[in-house]
Design an enzyme around this catalytic site. Structure first.
Site, mmCIF file in Angstrom:
data_model
loop_
_atom_site.group_PDB
_atom_site.id
_atom_site.type_symbol
_atom_site.label_atom_id
_atom_site.label_comp_id
_atom_site.label_asym_id
_atom_site.label_seq_id
_atom_site.Cartn_x
_atom_site.Cartn_y
_atom_site.Cartn_z
ATOM 1 N N SER A 67 0.803 -1.217 0.000
ATOM 2 C CA SER A 67 0.000 0.000 0.000
ATOM 3 C C SER A 67 0.843 1.276 0.000
ATOM 4 C CB SER A 67 -0.946 0.009 1.209
ATOM 5 O OG SER A 67 -0.231 -0.228 2.415
ATOM 6 N N ASP A 73 -3.732 5.749 11.875
ATOM 7 C CA ASP A 73 -2.815 5.322 10.824
ATOM 8 C C ASP A 73 -1.580 6.220 10.798
ATOM 9 O OD1 ASP A 73 -1.502 4.507 8.557
ATOM 10 O OD2 ASP A 73 -3.201 4.734 7.197
ATOM 11 N N HIS A 125 0.704 5.059 6.612
ATOM 12 C CA HIS A 125 0.490 5.637 5.292
ATOM 13 C C HIS A 125 0.611 7.152 5.363
ATOM 14 C CE1 HIS A 125 -1.677 1.696 5.200
ATOM 15 N NE2 HIS A 125 -0.994 1.609 4.076
#
Length: 395
Positions: free
Chosen positions: A113, A366, A369
């Protein structure tokens, strides 16, 4: 005596001439030369005039997990920081030059990702900068293709978390095979490849993707993740050496993208449990107090053994961290792989993650990311700078 001197001189000249010819014959189709500038080292400078290349709302294809403003992030200060390499300027990204440079070409990102993060950044930069250029976006299985017909350029993403094989075994279940790459055929035939892997190697508990790890004929329930990562990366490097024609394909490895789950790494007085959540400014200066991830040394070690044909110019070895020619020609391998060294600049950006403005909202946090627009845009500016300073108008 004179005859001996003549013969010594003759053999010295012949050996040098032969060595130069070997280097010329086996060198790759590209080398990276930025003079004395190391684009990966520097600091983040606040600039009121520095605006992001796009707003995520302009690109409907950006994943919700990266659209921090769309998910309600109230502060926008993080959008006004500009990466400033020490002692030089980063070449300004030109979308028009990029699509012209890669007209008729195919570029593929291969990885997890974090590759998705960078791929969506690049596609949105191009779309926002060239609003009159049509595009199509298709996804089939794990392969996504962003195509700009006006320039016949394809930017593709192949989702592959480990690069090596993860297979289903009837007896053992999910097996991560550190010495096997079966799906590599789908990576062939591209003009540029940007690989990435690391974060999935760290998963624990029910997030682990395998039941067993296989190396050679041995199976393990688990092992030191850094060792497993190193073995897997060596398998990938052998695949690249055996399957990629360096005269036709540029190969890069996206450096290790850091996480910010431990506030004590950048603040000795941080409260217990402090993370990226609530951070609104980068770490000041050029050095991240928490040091570099251990995986960085593994990546650099593997890549340095893949660069037998790299032509070292100026401070090439300092700029990319991979153009280190080791030993003599007999120890060289086929393909030079460039390291897109994003680690240091990203480590300083504790403010750049979605935190509670990601896909899970306030239920999640998160710090792995990156928001878009945001830090991955600079990764792509770095990639562009390497291509531009290489002086190649055609790939």
């Amino acid at each position: 005596m004179g005859h001996d001197k003549f013969m010594n001189s003759f053999f010295t000249f012949s050996y040098t001439f032969l060595l130069l010819n070997i280097i010329l014959i086996f060198r790759p189709s590209y080398c990276i030369d930025a003079g004395s500038c190391d684009f990966s080292k520097g600091s983040w400078i606040y600039d009121d005039a520095e605006n992001p290349a796009y707003d995520a709302s302009m690109c409907s294809f950006i994943d919700k997990q990266f659209d921090c403003l769309g998910n309600g992030r109230p502060d926008k200060l993080y959008l006004n920081y500009k990466w400033k390499p020490t002692g030089c300027e980063l070449p300004k990204f030109s979308a028009q030059d990029f699509v012209t440079r890669f007209r008729g070409k195919k570029i593929m990102f291969v990885g997890d990702s974090l590759s998705l993060n960078q791929w969506q950044s690049l596609t949105c930069i191009l779309h926002a900068s060239l609003p009159n250029a049509n595009f199509t976006l298709k996804k089939i299985g794990n392969l996504s293709t962003f195509y700009i017909p006006d320039y016949n350029i394809s930017l593709m993403l192949s989702r592959n978390a480990f690069l090596v094989d993860l297979v289903i075994d009837k007896k053992r279940g999910r097996v991560l095979k550190l010495d096997s790459i079966r799906n590599g055929n789908s990576w062939k035939g591209y003009d540029m490849l940007i690989f990435n892997t690391w974060h999935w190697w760290l998963h624990k508990g029910n997030q682990i993707s395998w039941d067993y790890i296989q190396q050679g004929g041995k199976y393990y329930k688990d092992m030191d993740r850094l060792i497993a990562f190193g073995w897997g990366l060596k398998t990938w490097s052998k695949w690249v050496d055996s399957n990629i024609n360096p005269s036709k394909t540029l190969v890069f490895f996206q450096g290790i993208s850091p996480t910010h789950y431990n506030g004590s790494e950048w603040n000795n007085n941080a409260s217990k449990g402090a993370t990226c959540n609530g951070e609104s400014q980068p770490v000041s200066g050029e050095v991240y107090p928490g040091g570099v991830p251990a995986a960085v040394a593994v990546v650099k070690g593997v890549l340095s053994n893949m660069t037998r044909v790299a032509v070292v110019k100026g401070v090439l070895s300092n700029m990319t961290r991979v153009a280190v020619v080791k030993g003599v020609l007999s120890n060289m391998t086929r393909v030079a792989v460039g390291l897109l060294d994003v680690t240091s600049l990203s480590e300083l950006r504790k403010d750049g993650h979605p935190s509670v403005y990601g896909i899970d909202g306030q239920k999640g946090n998160d710090c792995s990311h990156w928001c878009l627009a945001g830090v991955p845009d600079t990764w792509n500016y770095l990639l562009y700078a390497i291509l531009v300073t290489n002086g190649k108008s055609n790939i």
